[in-house]
Write a protein that holds these residues in place. Sequence first.
Motif, mmCIF file in Angstrom:
data_model
loop_
_atom_site.group_PDB
_atom_site.id
_atom_site.type_symbol
_atom_site.label_atom_id
_atom_site.label_comp_id
_atom_site.label_asym_id
_atom_site.label_seq_id
_atom_site.Cartn_x
_atom_site.Cartn_y
_atom_site.Cartn_z
ATOM 1 N N THR A 117 14.862 0.151 0.533
ATOM 2 C CA THR A 117 13.584 0.263 0.932
ATOM 3 C C THR A 117 13.225 1.751 0.752
ATOM 4 O O THR A 117 12.181 2.091 0.406
ATOM 5 C CB THR A 117 13.491 -0.161 2.532
ATOM 6 O OG1 THR A 117 13.757 -1.490 2.702
ATOM 7 C CG2 THR A 117 12.157 0.227 3.221
ATOM 8 N N GLY A 145 11.781 -4.532 -0.303
ATOM 9 C CA GLY A 145 12.157 -3.707 0.772
ATOM 10 C C GLY A 145 10.884 -3.842 1.571
ATOM 11 O O GLY A 145 9.977 -4.380 1.552
ATOM 12 N N MET A 146 10.931 -3.307 2.812
ATOM 13 C CA MET A 146 10.298 -3.440 4.157
ATOM 14 C C MET A 146 8.793 -2.563 3.909
ATOM 15 O O MET A 146 8.188 -2.793 5.196
ATOM 16 C CB MET A 146 11.150 -3.102 5.220
ATOM 17 C CG MET A 146 11.887 -4.480 5.721
ATOM 18 S SD MET A 146 10.655 -5.778 6.395
ATOM 19 C CE MET A 146 11.380 -7.145 5.791
ATOM 20 N N ALA A 147 8.674 -1.765 3.229
ATOM 21 C CA ALA A 147 7.620 -0.829 3.296
ATOM 22 C C ALA A 147 6.278 -1.825 3.407
ATOM 23 O O ALA A 147 6.531 -2.575 2.404
ATOM 24 C CB ALA A 147 7.655 0.362 2.168
#
Length: 436
Positions: A117, A145-147
Motif C-alpha cells: 500500500t 492496496g488500501m489507499a
Amino acid sequence: MSLQQPKTKALYQRGTSVMPYGVNSNFRYWGPDDTLVMTRGEGAYVWDADGKRYIDYRLGFGPVILGHAYPAVIEKVGQTLKGGNIFAWTTPLEIELAERIARMCKIDKVRLTNSGTEATMHALRIARAHTGREKFIKFEGQYHGMADYFMFSTASTEKGPLGSRRSPINVPSTSGIPKAITNYVINLPFNDIERLEREVRAVWGDLAAIIVEPIMGNVAGVMPEPGWLQAIRSLCDEYGVVFIMDEVKTGFRIARGGAQEYFGVRADLVTYAKALGNGFPIAAIAGRDEVMMTIEPGRVAHAGTFSGNLVGVAAAVATLDILESEPILETINQRGQMLISGLGEVLADAGIPHAMMGLPSMFGFILGTDEPATDFRAYLEGDAALYERIALGMSRRGVQPDVDGREPWFLCYSHSEQDISETLTVFEEAVKEAKG
Ligand code: PMP
C-alpha cells in the motif's frame, strides 16, 4: 461443519473481544465459524491452535516464496538485529538491498518502504509530481492496496454495479472515502486495447499514470493478452504518462526480474513487496532514473519512520541472495505445473467445465466455463459458489487454498512433490463432495 476446533474457537472468540471480527485484516475473516487462529508455520505447512496441519497455498497472501520460517532468512534477520534495527540514517545493508533489486530487475533507482500500500501510494504521488497531472487509469478487478485512490472497482466489487463495458462506473470498494476522489480515478476493463486508447486520447492532458497489475493477481491470475502491456507502454510514451507496474504479487515470484523480465516490457515505476522479504515487512518503489529523481527533499515527499528498517532489509537481502543463486523459481514452476495439470485432470474427470489461469507460481481457475477469463467481468461469470465449496472441503481435509477463488494459489520452494500429490488426493475428494 466449522473449521474451528475447540482451542481455535476459544482463541478466535477471545480475539473478537479486542479486535473487530477477531482479525487484523478483513481478508482474513472467513465468518464466525471458519476464521482460524494459526500458531506455527514451517516450510509449506501451517498449524492451527488445535495442532491441525494444513498444506498452505495462501502463504500469507503470497509473500512466502521460500517457505515459512526459512532457516537462512531467520538466521540473517537474527544476526543483523543484534546490531540494532533503526537509526534515522542509511545503513550499508539498505544500500546492498537497493543494489540487488536494481540488478535483478534491471532498474535504475530504488526507495524502500514497508507495505504494498505504501509503495503504490508513493508511486502515484511521484507520477503526479513528475507530470503535473492528477488523474490516473486503473483496471477493473485490480487491487493496489488500501489507499483511498485505489479503492474503486477492485476485486471485491460485485457484478451488478460496474456499468457497461464502454463506460464503466467507479464502484467504491469501501465507504469512508471522500466522494470527490472518484473524479481522479478512471477504471477500464483489463486487456481492452481499443477502449484504453480511446480513453487516453480523450484525457491525456490530465493523465498522470496508468497503473496495472501485469497478471491479475487478485482475480485468479487472469493473464495479459499478447500486446496488452506493450500497448500500455506505447501509449504512455506517446502521451507522456507514467507507466506504473504493480508487481506486489508478481515481483520476485514469476521470474527473478518479475513481470518486466517475464513479459519483456519496462515500466517507468514498479512497486514490489510480498516475495521480496519471504514474509517479512518490506516493500520498494523502483523506477527509471528520471522519474524516481522527481523525489526531492522539501519538494516531493517520500518518507517513513520504518522505511529501510533492518528486520525487513535483512530478510530481503537473504531472500534475494537465495533467489539469485539457487534454482528456486525453476523448482517452484515445475511443482506448480504438476499441480495445475493434476487439478485440471480431476476437474475434467468430474465433468466440471473449467479453465486454468495464471502461471505455475501463482495461478487460479474459473469453474462453469472452458474459457479462461480475460478480464474481471468475464471472471465474475464463473461458478464462485462451487469453487468455495471445494476450497472449504479442502481446508477441512488439511489443504488450504483461499476460499475466495479470486485469490490465487501460491507455491513456495518448500512445497514437495509429496505435498502436491497429497493436495491432488484431497482435491479429488473435495470435488466429489462439492458436486454431490
Ligand atoms: N498491490 C497488489 C497487486 C496487491 O496484491 C496488494 C496486496 N494484496 C497490494 C498492492 C497491497 O499490499 P499490502 O497489503 O502489503 O499493503
